[in-house]
Design an enzyme around this catalytic site. Sequence first.
Site, short mmCIF file in Angstrom:
data_model
loop_
_atom_site.label_atom_id
_atom_site.label_comp_id
_atom_site.label_asym_id
_atom_site.label_seq_id
_atom_site.Cartn_x
_atom_site.Cartn_y
_atom_site.Cartn_z
N GLN A 240 1.46 33.97 -32.83
CA GLN A 240 1.03 34.77 -31.98
C GLN A 240 1.42 34.24 -30.75
OE1 GLN A 240 -0.98 37.63 -32.47
NE2 GLN A 240 -0.79 37.87 -30.30
N LYS B 43 -5.60 41.55 -36.94
CA LYS B 43 -4.82 41.48 -37.84
C LYS B 43 -5.26 40.97 -39.28
CE LYS B 43 -1.05 40.92 -34.42
NZ LYS B 43 -0.18 40.15 -33.64
N ASP C 196 7.20 39.82 -37.81
CA ASP C 196 7.24 40.30 -36.34
C ASP C 196 8.68 40.94 -36.23
OD1 ASP C 196 4.85 40.46 -35.24
OD2 ASP C 196 4.67 38.28 -34.45
#
Length: 290
Positions: A96, A52, A119
Site C-alpha cells: 500500500q 480490499k 497492482d
Amino acid sequence: MVLLDGKFISEKIKEEIKIEVQNIKNRGGRTPHLAAVLVGNDGASLTYVGSKVRSCEKVGFESTLIHLDENISEDNLISEINKLNDNDQIDGYIVQLPLPKHINEEKILMMVNPKKDVDGFHPFNFGKMAQNMDSFIPATPQGIIELIDRYDIDTEGKNTVVIGRSNIVGRPISILMSNKSKPGNSTVTLVHSRTPDIPSFTKKADIIIVALGIPNFLKSDMIKQGSVVIDVGITRVADKTKNKGYRIVGDVDFESVKTKVSYITPVPGGVGPMTIAMLLKNTLKARINN
Ligand code: NAP
C-alpha cells in the site's frame, strides 16, 4: 445522461469471481490468496487496505494483512517482501502506497516478483502493458477500461483527453486508451500541470478522464455537449454533517457537468469500486497462472 454505475458493475464482477473461486475449490484446487503490506497508520491507507481485505472475504479468497511499524527499516521491509516472494501459498500481494518518507518506494516496488505484482506497478508489467501484451494492469486504469467496455462505449477514433500523468492512473490509462484494442484505438492527449490552456483540449474531447486530485476541477464550460466524463479523483473534504467527519469529492464539478454529458461516473460509486474489483481479478489471474 447515463450514470456509469461502478458500484453495480463491480458487484457483478465480484459475483463472477466468486463463481470462479468456487469452481477452483470444487476441483480441489487451492484458494486464491492475496496479501497486503501496510506500513504505518495513515488513515486513508488503513481504510483502503481494510476494504480490499473485506472484498477478498466476499469472493472467497484468503487474505493476509501484514501491518508493519511506521519506523521499519528499508532492509527489514525488503526482507518481508522477499518472504512474500518465496511463499508459494500467496498468489499476489500489494504494497500500500504511500510508504513513509525514509523508504525508497521505487526500490521496494522493484523487489516485488512481477508474477505476484497484482497492482501492476512493476516496470516488467508496465512495459508489457505498453506493448499490449498480457500482463497485470494497474487496477484503476483497468477498472476504467472495464467500465467503458461493460457500457459498450465506443472509443475507436475518438478524441480522448487524460488529465494527470501519474504512473498509477494517468499514464497507464493514456496507453490503454491508445492501444490497438477494444476499448482503445482512441487518439489520446495527456495533459498535466505544465499544460497551458487545458480547456482548449477538453472542449474538443469526446472522452475526458480526470485524475489529478483537485476537487471540482473540470467544469461544464470546459467540455463539449455529449462527451463522456470519467472522474478518478478522490479527495476527503471536511464535512461535519457526515458520521466520519468528511465526504469524498471527485475532480469533476458533477452537478454542472452532468447536464452536458452522455455518460459520467459518480464519486463515490464510479471508478473507486471498480479498482477493488480489478485487484481481485488480478489476484484470480495470478492464482490461475500459478
Ligand atoms: P498524482 O500522482 O498526485 O498525480 C496528479 C497528476 O495531476 C499529476 O500528473 C499532476 O501534474 C497533475 N496535476 C496537478 N495539478 C494539476 C493542474 N492544476 N492542472 C493539470 N494537471 C494537474 O495523483 P494520482 O495518484 O494519479 O491520483 C489522482 C486522483 O485520483 C487523486 O484524487 C487520487 O486520490 C485519485 N485516485 C483514485 C483512485 C480510485 O480508485 N478511484 C485510484 C488512484 C488515485 P504533474 O505531473 O505535472 O505534477
